[in-house]
Structures are given as structure tokens and as C-alpha cells.
Scaffold this motif. Structure first.
Motif, PDB file in Angstrom:
ATOM      1  N   GLU A  99      55.474 -38.585   1.844  1.00 45.68           N
ATOM      2  CA  GLU A  99      54.178 -38.148   2.364  1.00 45.68           C
ATOM      3  C   GLU A  99      54.404 -36.909   3.228  1.00 45.68           C
ATOM      4  O   GLU A  99      55.093 -36.972   4.243  1.00 45.68           O
ATOM      5  CB  GLU A  99      53.514 -39.260   3.172  1.00 45.68           C
ATOM      6  CG  GLU A  99      53.074 -40.440   2.319  1.00 45.68           C
ATOM      7  CD  GLU A  99      52.227 -41.438   3.090  1.00 45.68           C
ATOM      8  OE1 GLU A  99      52.015 -41.226   4.309  1.00 45.68           O
ATOM      9  OE2 GLU A  99      51.781 -42.424   2.480  1.00 45.68           O
ATOM     10  N   ILE A 100      53.814 -35.806   2.805  1.00 42.65           N
ATOM     11  CA  ILE A 100      54.001 -34.530   3.479  1.00 42.65           C
ATOM     12  C   ILE A 100      52.695 -34.127   4.146  1.00 42.65           C
ATOM     13  O   ILE A 100      51.648 -34.041   3.480  1.00 42.65           O
ATOM     14  CB  ILE A 100      54.415 -33.416   2.480  1.00 42.65           C
ATOM     15  CG1 ILE A 100      55.446 -33.944   1.469  1.00 42.65           C
ATOM     16  CG2 ILE A 100      54.906 -32.194   3.226  1.00 42.65           C
ATOM     17  CD1 ILE A 100      56.740 -34.399   2.058  1.00 42.65           C
ATOM     18  N   ASP A 101      52.736 -33.887   5.441  1.00 43.07           N
ATOM     19  CA  ASP A 101      51.559 -33.399   6.169  1.00 43.07           C
ATOM     20  C   ASP A 101      51.604 -31.882   6.209  1.00 43.07           C
ATOM     21  O   ASP A 101      52.597 -31.289   6.664  1.00 43.07           O
ATOM     22  CB  ASP A 101      51.525 -33.952   7.595  1.00 43.07           C
ATOM     23  CG  ASP A 101      51.192 -35.437   7.627  1.00 43.07           C
ATOM     24  OD1 ASP A 101      50.519 -35.911   6.700  1.00 43.07           O
ATOM     25  OD2 ASP A 101      51.608 -36.121   8.580  1.00 43.07           O
ATOM     26  N   VAL A 102      50.542 -31.265   5.725  1.00 43.43           N
ATOM     27  CA  VAL A 102      50.481 -29.809   5.615  1.00 43.43           C
ATOM     28  C   VAL A 102      49.290 -29.289   6.415  1.00 43.43           C
ATOM     29  O   VAL A 102      48.161 -29.774   6.257  1.00 43.43           O
ATOM     30  CB  VAL A 102      50.345 -29.372   4.136  1.00 43.43           C
ATOM     31  CG1 VAL A 102      50.213 -27.847   4.041  1.00 43.43           C
ATOM     32  CG2 VAL A 102      51.530 -29.874   3.326  1.00 43.43           C
ATOM     33  N   TRP A 109      43.961 -30.110   7.652  1.00 41.97           N
ATOM     34  CA  TRP A 109      45.144 -30.919   7.394  1.00 41.97           C
ATOM     35  C   TRP A 109      45.044 -31.593   6.030  1.00 41.97           C
ATOM     36  O   TRP A 109      43.976 -32.033   5.620  1.00 41.97           O
ATOM     37  CB  TRP A 109      45.296 -31.997   8.463  1.00 41.97           C
ATOM     38  CG  TRP A 109      45.751 -31.489   9.789  1.00 41.97           C
ATOM     39  CD1 TRP A 109      44.962 -31.142  10.850  1.00 41.97           C
ATOM     40  CD2 TRP A 109      47.095 -31.257  10.206  1.00 41.97           C
ATOM     41  NE1 TRP A 109      45.728 -30.717  11.902  1.00 41.97           N
ATOM     42  CE2 TRP A 109      47.042 -30.782  11.533  1.00 41.97           C
ATOM     43  CE3 TRP A 109      48.333 -31.417   9.590  1.00 41.97           C
ATOM     44  CZ2 TRP A 109      48.184 -30.457  12.262  1.00 41.97           C
ATOM     45  CZ3 TRP A 109      49.474 -31.097  10.311  1.00 41.97           C
ATOM     46  CH2 TRP A 109      49.404 -30.619  11.626  1.00 41.97           C
ATOM     47  N   HIS A 110      46.195 -31.674   5.366  1.00 43.94           N
ATOM     48  CA  HIS A 110      46.272 -32.352   4.077  1.00 43.94           C
ATOM     49  C   HIS A 110      47.527 -33.225   4.038  1.00 43.94           C
ATOM     50  O   HIS A 110      48.567 -32.845   4.592  1.00 43.94           O
ATOM     51  CB  HIS A 110      46.326 -31.343   2.920  1.00 43.94           C
ATOM     52  CG  HIS A 110      45.142 -30.436   2.861  1.00 43.94           C
ATOM     53  ND1 HIS A 110      44.026 -30.699   2.088  1.00 43.94           N
ATOM     54  CD2 HIS A 110      44.885 -29.251   3.491  1.00 43.94           C
ATOM     55  CE1 HIS A 110      43.145 -29.727   2.236  1.00 43.94           C
ATOM     56  NE2 HIS A 110      43.641 -28.838   3.083  1.00 43.94           N
ATOM     57  N   THR A 111      47.427 -34.356   3.407  1.00 51.21           N
ATOM     58  CA  THR A 111      48.584 -35.213   3.146  1.00 51.21           C
ATOM     59  C   THR A 111      48.832 -35.219   1.649  1.00 51.21           C
ATOM     60  O   THR A 111      47.941 -35.581   0.867  1.00 51.21           O
ATOM     61  CB  THR A 111      48.351 -36.654   3.648  1.00 51.21           C
ATOM     62  OG1 THR A 111      48.175 -36.646   5.065  1.00 51.21           O
ATOM     63  CG2 THR A 111      49.543 -37.538   3.300  1.00 51.21           C
ATOM     64  N   GLY A 123      49.289 -37.366  -5.470  1.00 48.26           N
ATOM     65  CA  GLY A 123      47.939 -37.278  -4.931  1.00 48.26           C
ATOM     66  C   GLY A 123      47.915 -36.459  -3.659  1.00 48.26           C
ATOM     67  O   GLY A 123      48.961 -36.167  -3.068  1.00 48.26           O
ATOM     68  N   ALA A 124      46.733 -36.078  -3.231  1.00 49.19           N
ATOM     69  CA  ALA A 124      46.565 -35.301  -2.000  1.00 49.19           C
ATOM     70  C   ALA A 124      45.196 -35.600  -1.424  1.00 49.19           C
ATOM     71  O   ALA A 124      44.237 -35.843  -2.159  1.00 49.19           O
ATOM     72  CB  ALA A 124      46.716 -33.809  -2.274  1.00 49.19           C
ATOM     73  N   GLN A 125      45.132 -35.596  -0.107  1.00 44.21           N
ATOM     74  CA  GLN A 125      43.844 -35.838   0.541  1.00 44.21           C
ATOM     75  C   GLN A 125      43.736 -35.023   1.826  1.00 44.21           C
ATOM     76  O   GLN A 125      44.742 -34.681   2.446  1.00 44.21           O
ATOM     77  CB  GLN A 125      43.678 -37.321   0.864  1.00 44.21           C
ATOM     78  CG  GLN A 125      44.659 -37.848   1.909  1.00 44.21           C
ATOM     79  CD  GLN A 125      44.494 -39.334   2.171  1.00 44.21           C
ATOM     80  OE1 GLN A 125      44.169 -40.084   1.264  1.00 44.21           O
ATOM     81  NE2 GLN A 125      44.708 -39.743   3.417  1.00 44.21           N
ATOM     82  N   LYS A 126      42.506 -34.700   2.176  1.00 40.86           N
ATOM     83  CA  LYS A 126      42.250 -33.951   3.393  1.00 40.86           C
ATOM     84  C   LYS A 126      42.142 -34.919   4.563  1.00 40.86           C
ATOM     85  O   LYS A 126      41.538 -35.980   4.455  1.00 40.86           O
ATOM     86  CB  LYS A 126      40.949 -33.159   3.243  1.00 40.86           C
ATOM     87  CG  LYS A 126      40.640 -32.245   4.401  1.00 40.86           C
ATOM     88  CD  LYS A 126      39.377 -31.438   4.108  1.00 40.86           C
ATOM     89  CE  LYS A 126      39.031 -30.524   5.279  1.00 40.86           C
ATOM     90  NZ  LYS A 126      37.799 -29.729   5.005  1.00 40.86           N
TER      91      LYS A 126
END
Length: 203
Positions: A99-102, A109-111, A123-126
Motif C-alpha cells: 500500500e503506497i500513499d501518494v 492523497w491517494h492510496t 487498485g487505487a483510491q483517493k
């Protein structure tokens, strides 16, 4: 006087219910005997020893199964940033995926979740984080990215997490590594030099 040597071999049939076979060998002078007895219990003990060895191998397998797949923390960060451009602030192997926090443009922010065996984006989520200003302030003037911090910490073991510590005066990257035996260790990675030192807060 001549020495008399008596060799007697007695083989007992298996006892009903117990199944114990006993062999007794007697050798030597008239008054010197050396009995040697082997029972089914001895064979059972040897079987238990082999079973313990197999159990140990199973435990080793469990440790290996818990370790990350072929995708390193640095590679997971690279894959996440390719999918969601921005600044990687943390990476953690959690629930079977990276899990990368960007922190992206516009302070959003996105994971991003990355498969640990293939590096594919799962997958990715805001996210609704609101500490973008603090993070950017902590990284101001920094020359070491999360990816570079993960690579530096990898010299100490398998990196299972890396994140920015923006609290207090000692800002930097915090990395956690796992040794082949399963032992975990926390490290501090300098934001400018990428030097790796043991985390002073690690018990």
C-alpha cells in the motif's frame, strides 16, 4: 583355563496388543553379560524426531510465506508513482499487498495497492488526508525520496515498510526491515544523505 564364550540370541515374538519385539544378545566371560534391548518405543521415538523435523520445516515455510514476494518496496513505489504521479510518502506491505500513499498535485492523497508478486496495480483510491502542508514542509530541501530510502534500507534486510517521519526536529524516513529468521528492525534514513542508522525509538 580356556575362556568360554557363550552367544545367545533370543528373539521374542510380538506381544499380543503391545507388539513389542525384544532381542537380547549376551557375550563375554561366564560372569560378564551385556544386554542390548530394542523396543517399539525406540522406533516410536525416532518417528517423533522425524515428525519434529518435518514440523520445523513447516515453520520455516510459514516464515517464508509471510515474507514479501519478488517485488521490493522500492519497485512497488515506482509502480505506484507510474500509475498515480506525485510524491510517495509511505509504503507498507499490508494484507497481502503493498500500500503506497501518494501526495499528488493539488494536495490530494491517494492510496495505491501493488501486488507483491507481480508489481501490478490492484487498485487505487483517493483519501481525505489534510496534512499535505506539513508533509511538503518536511520534504522541503530533501534529496532522498521514499524509493531511495527503501533501497538504502534494503542493505539491512527485506524492507516491509518505509514512511516519512515529519514530527519533531529529527525529520527523516523510517524503514522497517525483516531478517530471514523473521526478526524485525526499525531504521532511520537521512533525508539528504540516505545514511541508515538504527532507530533510537526502536525497543
Amino acid at each position: 583355563m580356556k575362556r568360554n564364550i557363550v552367544i545367545a540370541v533370543v528373539t521374542a515374538a510380538a506381544l499380543v496388543g503391545g507388539g513389542t519385539a525384544t532381542a537380547l544378545a549376551v557375550a563375554g566371560d561366564d560372569d560378564d553379560t551385556t544386554p542390548v534391548t530394542r523396543t517399539d518405543d525406540d522406533r516410536d521415538d525416532r518417528g517423533e524426531d522425524r515428525s519434529d523435523d518435518r514440523d520445523g520445516d513447516a515453520d520455516d515455510g510459514a516464515v517464508r510465506a509471510a515474507a514479501p514476494g519478488g517485488v521490493t518496496a522500492a519497485e512497488a513505489i515506482t509502480a505506484a508513482l507510474k500509475h498515480t504521479p506525485g510524491t510517495a510518502v509511505s509504503a507498507e506491505l499490508d494484507d497481502g499487498s503493498w500500500e503506497i500513499d501518494v501526495l499528488a498535485e493539488g494536495d490530494t492523497w491517494h492510496t495505491v495497492r501493488i501486488a507483491p508478486d507481480s508489481g501490478k496495480v490492484l487498485g487505487a483510491q483517493k483519501d481525505d488526508e489534510d496534512d499535505a502542508a506539513e508533509v511538503r514542509a518536511a520534504l522541503k530541501g530533501a534529496s532522498v525520496t521514499a524509493e531511495e530510502a527503501a533501497k538504502a534500507a534494503a542493505a539491512k534486510g527485506t524492507v516491509v515498510s518505509v514512511e516519512l517521519d515529519d514530527d519533531g526536529d529529527d525529520k527523516g524516513w523510517e524503514a522497517e526491515t525483516r531478517a530471514s529468521g523473521g526478526d524485525e528492525q526499525d531504521w532511520s534514513v537521512d533525508l539528504k544523505t540516505a545514511s541508515v542508522t538504527p532507530d533510537r525509538d526502536d525497543d
